[in-house]
Scaffold this motif. Structure first.
Motif, PDB file in Angstrom:
ATOM      1  N   THR A   1      49.714 -23.699 -17.553  1.00 58.07           N
ATOM      2  CA  THR A   1      49.762 -22.315 -16.768  1.00 58.07           C
ATOM      3  C   THR A   1      48.387 -21.492 -16.697  1.00 58.07           C
ATOM      4  O   THR A   1      47.936 -21.040 -15.633  1.00 58.07           O
ATOM      5  CB  THR A   1      50.935 -21.302 -17.825  1.00 58.07           C
ATOM      6  OG1 THR A   1      51.876 -22.048 -18.133  1.00 58.07           O
ATOM      7  CG2 THR A   1      51.101 -20.009 -16.998  1.00 58.07           C
ATOM      8  N   GLU A   2      47.610 -21.501 -17.830  1.00 59.13           N
ATOM      9  CA  GLU A   2      46.344 -21.039 -17.724  1.00 59.13           C
ATOM     10  C   GLU A   2      45.444 -21.785 -16.565  1.00 59.13           C
ATOM     11  O   GLU A   2      44.670 -21.023 -16.152  1.00 59.13           O
ATOM     12  CB  GLU A   2      45.822 -21.035 -19.093  1.00 59.13           C
ATOM     13  CG  GLU A   2      46.425 -19.896 -20.006  1.00 59.13           C
ATOM     14  CD  GLU A   2      45.886 -19.705 -21.154  1.00 59.13           C
ATOM     15  OE1 GLU A   2      44.559 -19.995 -21.320  1.00 59.13           O
ATOM     16  OE2 GLU A   2      46.225 -19.019 -22.173  1.00 59.13           O
TER      17      GLU A   2
ATOM     18  N   VAL B   1      42.363 -12.984 -19.333  1.00 58.27           N
ATOM     19  CA  VAL B   1      41.900 -12.790 -20.838  1.00 58.27           C
ATOM     20  C   VAL B   1      40.314 -12.940 -20.766  1.00 58.27           C
ATOM     21  O   VAL B   1      39.957 -12.377 -21.849  1.00 58.27           O
ATOM     22  CB  VAL B   1      42.446 -13.438 -21.759  1.00 58.27           C
ATOM     23  CG1 VAL B   1      43.785 -12.970 -22.450  1.00 58.27           C
ATOM     24  CG2 VAL B   1      42.809 -15.087 -21.355  1.00 58.27           C
ATOM     25  N   THR B   2      39.909 -13.837 -20.203  1.00 58.42           N
ATOM     26  CA  THR B   2      38.470 -14.013 -20.236  1.00 58.42           C
ATOM     27  C   THR B   2      37.482 -12.980 -19.380  1.00 58.42           C
ATOM     28  O   THR B   2      36.377 -13.072 -19.718  1.00 58.42           O
ATOM     29  CB  THR B   2      38.077 -15.398 -20.019  1.00 58.42           C
ATOM     30  OG1 THR B   2      38.574 -15.625 -18.655  1.00 58.42           O
ATOM     31  CG2 THR B   2      38.819 -16.329 -20.943  1.00 58.42           C
TER      32      THR B   2
ATOM     33  N   VAL C   1      46.148 -27.545  -8.807  1.00 58.89           N
ATOM     34  CA  VAL C   1      46.260 -26.539  -9.776  1.00 58.89           C
ATOM     35  C   VAL C   1      45.061 -25.775 -10.288  1.00 58.89           C
ATOM     36  O   VAL C   1      44.641 -24.754 -10.494  1.00 58.89           O
ATOM     37  CB  VAL C   1      46.856 -27.138 -11.045  1.00 58.89           C
ATOM     38  CG1 VAL C   1      46.996 -26.294 -12.487  1.00 58.89           C
ATOM     39  CG2 VAL C   1      48.240 -27.533 -10.727  1.00 58.89           C
ATOM     40  N   ARG C   2      43.662 -26.873 -10.644  1.00 57.75           N
ATOM     41  CA  ARG C   2      42.625 -26.166 -11.055  1.00 57.75           C
ATOM     42  C   ARG C   2      42.054 -25.339 -10.083  1.00 57.75           C
ATOM     43  O   ARG C   2      41.264 -24.499 -10.462  1.00 57.75           O
ATOM     44  CB  ARG C   2      41.735 -27.526 -11.366  1.00 57.75           C
ATOM     45  CG  ARG C   2      42.116 -27.955 -12.776  1.00 57.75           C
ATOM     46  CD  ARG C   2      40.851 -29.157 -13.160  1.00 57.75           C
ATOM     47  NE  ARG C   2      41.244 -30.183 -12.324  1.00 57.75           N
ATOM     48  CZ  ARG C   2      39.833 -30.765 -11.716  1.00 57.75           C
ATOM     49  NH1 ARG C   2      38.761 -30.398 -12.287  1.00 57.75           N
ATOM     50  NH2 ARG C   2      40.125 -31.664 -11.189  1.00 57.75           N
ATOM     51  N   SER C   3      41.794 -25.843  -8.853  1.00 62.06           N
ATOM     52  CA  SER C   3      41.332 -24.780  -7.814  1.00 62.06           C
ATOM     53  C   SER C   3      41.787 -23.551  -7.549  1.00 62.06           C
ATOM     54  O   SER C   3      41.479 -22.395  -7.473  1.00 62.06           O
ATOM     55  CB  SER C   3      41.296 -25.698  -6.387  1.00 62.06           C
ATOM     56  OG  SER C   3      42.547 -25.860  -5.900  1.00 62.06           O
ATOM     57  N   VAL C   4      43.317 -23.267  -7.794  1.00 59.24           N
ATOM     58  CA  VAL C   4      43.948 -22.182  -7.633  1.00 59.24           C
ATOM     59  C   VAL C   4      43.579 -21.211  -8.944  1.00 59.24           C
ATOM     60  O   VAL C   4      43.453 -20.243  -8.795  1.00 59.24           O
ATOM     61  CB  VAL C   4      45.480 -22.538  -7.592  1.00 59.24           C
ATOM     62  CG1 VAL C   4      46.210 -21.148  -8.017  1.00 59.24           C
ATOM     63  CG2 VAL C   4      45.779 -23.024  -6.469  1.00 59.24           C
TER      64      VAL C   4
ATOM     65  N   LEU D   1      33.898 -17.384 -21.221  1.00 61.53           N
ATOM     66  CA  LEU D   1      34.188 -18.686 -22.142  1.00 61.53           C
ATOM     67  C   LEU D   1      33.795 -19.979 -21.457  1.00 61.53           C
ATOM     68  O   LEU D   1      34.161 -20.170 -20.089  1.00 61.53           O
ATOM     69  CB  LEU D   1      35.707 -18.826 -22.829  1.00 61.53           C
ATOM     70  CG  LEU D   1      35.952 -17.612 -23.648  1.00 61.53           C
ATOM     71  CD1 LEU D   1      37.337 -17.237 -23.741  1.00 61.53           C
ATOM     72  CD2 LEU D   1      35.186 -17.535 -24.823  1.00 61.53           C
ATOM     73  N   VAL D   2      33.305 -21.099 -22.158  1.00 65.91           N
ATOM     74  CA  VAL D   2      33.072 -22.050 -21.323  1.00 65.91           C
ATOM     75  C   VAL D   2      34.301 -22.988 -21.196  1.00 65.91           C
ATOM     76  O   VAL D   2      35.151 -22.934 -21.962  1.00 65.91           O
ATOM     77  CB  VAL D   2      32.313 -22.994 -22.546  1.00 65.91           C
ATOM     78  CG1 VAL D   2      31.888 -24.307 -21.890  1.00 65.91           C
ATOM     79  CG2 VAL D   2      31.125 -22.512 -23.091  1.00 65.91           C
ATOM     80  N   GLY D   3      34.593 -23.195 -19.896  1.00 64.94           N
ATOM     81  CA  GLY D   3      35.655 -24.039 -19.380  1.00 64.94           C
ATOM     82  C   GLY D   3      36.779 -23.116 -18.806  1.00 64.94           C
ATOM     83  O   GLY D   3      37.818 -23.683 -18.553  1.00 64.94           O
ATOM     84  N   ALA D   4      36.524 -21.799 -18.862  1.00 64.71           N
ATOM     85  CA  ALA D   4      37.567 -21.045 -18.632  1.00 64.71           C
ATOM     86  C   ALA D   4      38.065 -21.211 -17.150  1.00 64.71           C
ATOM     87  O   ALA D   4      36.917 -20.824 -16.211  1.00 64.71           O
ATOM     88  CB  ALA D   4      37.567 -19.539 -19.157  1.00 64.71           C
ATOM     89  N   PRO D   5      39.190 -21.091 -16.773  1.00 63.77           N
ATOM     90  CA  PRO D   5      39.621 -20.984 -15.415  1.00 63.77           C
ATOM     91  C   PRO D   5      39.081 -19.550 -14.753  1.00 63.77           C
ATOM     92  O   PRO D   5      39.304 -18.675 -15.555  1.00 63.77           O
ATOM     93  CB  PRO D   5      41.126 -21.236 -15.394  1.00 63.77           C
ATOM     94  CG  PRO D   5      41.413 -22.042 -16.515  1.00 63.77           C
ATOM     95  CD  PRO D   5      40.381 -21.494 -17.707  1.00 63.77           C
ATOM     96  N   GLY D   6      38.490 -19.671 -13.622  1.00 65.42           N
ATOM     97  CA  GLY D   6      37.862 -18.363 -13.271  1.00 65.42           C
ATOM     98  C   GLY D   6      38.718 -17.108 -13.010  1.00 65.42           C
ATOM     99  O   GLY D   6      38.226 -16.298 -13.115  1.00 65.42           O
TER     100      GLY D   6
END
Lengths: 310, 337
Positions: free
Chosen positions: A38-39, A308-309, A175-178, A299-304
């Protein structure tokens, strides 16, 4: 029980912690994998605590009514899908905060599970079978420690599958690009809201299955104090795992071990501070959150797109 | 104002459908909720006694919300506030009771303030997400209390549930004269009014709202973002800590698991329903206090489990958030006409 423990002496503690890590980690694993997906799509679902409890209740109820624990697991997953769909559809509306919706769904899921689960507190449902991997040892504690549930093995498979899905498939890339930049994804023509909808529903499915583990295997009954915030800790666990399914597995094992420290110490007679040792996973979560955050960078690796980040 | 009301009415309708589905008569249930909460002075007392802690825990979410923070640590702050209250009463056992009572309240507020203030500090100076921190702190607070009531603070005279010592009958805060409702209601109302004045009519509140509106603009304008964040979180925690102190000093007398009944979580709902406006918190807390007060009645008359109230609250919460997206749009519709 006490006799066996004293035969092993203090070795009983690490073995019990290992056993706990294998046993207690499964709900953490499923919820964190669901949350991770989800994240990755750029949305956070804090409501997985509610999903977990709802999954535990519905899985137990169905297993009791039909006699099939596996059907219970499936239904628990579907309950998770429904809650995920509610979360996704409310979050899909403009200017709705996904964290707040998560809190609402957490309260709703827990309330609904308590409400519908009242008749299932007393009866005993058939539980999931376990697979003994400790046949090579004649020490009963090690044998008991290696009694692994099939769901844990499915969870391992899921870790590999999800790692592959996210890194090596077209859908995983979408998913990652979204999750990384929804404007860019939208510009390419990906249906951002629909991708998040599906990811939240699948995440809910995993969390529901994780909940059914609680009621159908360990501790193996349904009551209102069944979940002690595993669903919430999984959210922090995903941050700790830096949104990587494989690291989610390690983190889940670590949390499982932390969670079984209290009972393990109790089994060798240390009962002082039982509740404090039970709080170990929360403290661990807090420390991890503090250590992995920084005011200056995300945070490193956080989806943009993740709120929360920011 | 109209939109939250519409959302509540829609939730009641939806909950009615839910009740009908499980075979209860929704109209009879709503009548019972009304009877249990607002029918006569006796039910009003029940309602107001429950509304008091809700006002204070709602402030714990509503105040930081002005900064753009989502704090859900009301439950934890309430619990540490309750523990600190008992500790203060014990430490001061020989002092005059007025002094003990005052210090009990202050101790509860201080403990709650530190609890949520820490989350605010971590948010600003370490970049830790405040929602997750406060949630985890809730669990830690409950674990600490559970440990204390079986260990250090355990009173062996109470058998049915592990409980702490009693704070002493003389030190209880008692009822508002002529109302038969405990003083917590006055504290809660006063807290909401003070919070409203602070947030809407002082320079401090203005600065806080600027931070919530645009944190970079606030920095450029020279507003001490960090200091204001921490102070607002301290105040928020103090409010919830006071709720814990009042629950001890006016209702329970001892800390035990009966403190943990979800006032903190319902307070979050109150804050969102009130759209984070401290003055609106007062009527909303009374409304939800009423729903809580009728829980027992539903159990007795309709054989509905006590979680019924939780389901209703959950539905209201989801719809109120969904209704956020209508704000502004309706106005545009009306404007065109």
């Amino acid at each position: 029980m006490m006799g066996e423990v004293t035969a092993l002496g203090w070795w009983g503690v690490p073995i019990a912690v290992l056993a706990g890590a294998l046993r207690v980690s499964t709900p953490f694993l499923f919820v964190s994998l669901g949350e991770c997906l989800t994240e990755k799509s750029g949305r956070i679902n804090l409501g997985l605590e509610g999903t977990l409890v709802m999954g535990a209740m519905s899985g137990y109820g169905i297993a009791y009514l039909t006699g099939s624990p596996w059907l219970g697991v499936l239904v628990a997953g579907f309950a998770g899908i429904v809650l995920g769909a509610i979360h996704a559809s409310v979050c899909g509306l403009p200017r709705v905060n996904d964290i707040a919706v998560g809190i609402a769904l957490m309260l709703f899921g827990v309330g609904l599970a308590f409400f519908l689960g009242k008749p299932f507190i007393q009866p005993q449902a058939p539980l999931l079978p376990s697979i003994g991997l400790g046949w090579w040892s004649n020490i009963p504690q090690i044998r008991a420690a290696l009694e692994v549930n099939a769901l844990f093995l499915i969870g391992l498979l899921l870790v590999a599958l999800m790692a592959w899905f996210l890194t090596s498939t077209r859908w995983g890339l979408i998913v990652r690009s979204v999750g990384e930049n929804s404007d860019a994804a939208l510009a390419i023509g990906y249906p951002v809201n629909r991708v998040r909808f599906v990811c939240t529903m699948v995440g809910g499915f995993f969390a529901g299955v994780g909940g059914s583990f609680l009621s159908l295997y360990y501790p193996g009954s349904w009551n209102e104090g069944l979940s002690s915030g595993q669903g919430l800790m999984a959210v922090a666990l995903v941050i700790f795992a830096r949104w990587d399914p494989v690291r989610c597995l390690y983190a889940a094992l670590l949390f499982g071990a932390a969670g079984s420290l209290g009972p393990a110490l109790q089994s060798v007679g240390i009962t002082q501070g039982y509740y404090l040792f039970n709080a170990a996973p929360y403290l661990l979560t807090l420390i991890i959150m503090i250590m992995s955050s920084s005011p200056r960078r995300t945070l490193v690796g956080a989806p943009g797109e993740l709120s929360v980040t920011k | 104002m109209l939109i939250p009301l519409g959302a509540v009415i829609a939730s009641l309708a939806l909950f009615g459908v839910f009740l009908a589905l499980i075979g209860a008569n929704p109209f009879a249930v709503y009548l019972s909720i009304y009877r249990g909460s607002f029918e006569n002075w006796f039910s009003w007392q029940n309602t107001l006694a429950r509304a008091a802690p809700l006002m204070l825990t709602a402030l714990c979410t509503a105040l930081p919300a002005r900064l753009g923070l989502i704090v859900i640590g009301g439950e934890g702050a309430l619990v540490v506030g309750a523990v600190a209250t008992v500790a203060a009463a014990t430490a001061l056992a020989d002092a005059p009771s007025l002094m003990i009572t005052t210090l009990m309240m202050l101790a509860g507020m201080a403990a709650g303030a530190l609890w949520v203030g820490a989350a605010g500090w971590l948010r600003h100076y370490r970049g830790v997400n405040e929602t997750i921190t406060t949630l985890i702190l809730n669990y830690i607070a409950i674990a600490v209390m559970s440990q204390l009531v079986v260990g250090l603070m355990h009173d062996p005279k109470v058998v049915h549930r592990p409980s702490s010592w009693h704070v002493g009958e003389a030190n209880m805060i008692g009822l508002i004269p002529g109302m038969d409702v405990h003083w917590g209601l006055a504290f809660g109302t006063l807290g909401c009014v003070l919070a409203y004045i602070l947030m809407n009519h002082t320079v401090f509140g203005f600065a806080a709202r600027v931070i919530g509106g645009n944190i970079r603009a606030a920095r450029i304008a020279g507003i001490a973002v960090g200091r204001i964040t921490v102070i607002v979180c301290l105040l928020a925690g103090a409010a919830a800590g006071l709720a814990g102190a009042v629950e001890i000093a006016a209702v329970q007398g001892r800390a035990s698991s009966s403190i943990v009944v979800g006032y903190g979580y319902t307070g979050i709902l109150v804050a969102f329903l009130a759209r984070q406006n401290p003055l609106a918190v007062i009527p909303v807390a009374i409304l939800l206090g009423g729903i809580r007060a009728s829980g027992g009645l539903l159990q007795r008359w309709h054989d509905l489990p006590d979680a019924t109230v939780l389901v209703l609250q959950g539905i209201i919460f989801i719809l109120i958030l969904a209704s956020e997206s209508i704000h502004g749009r309706l106005r545009r519709l009306w404007g065109r006409e």
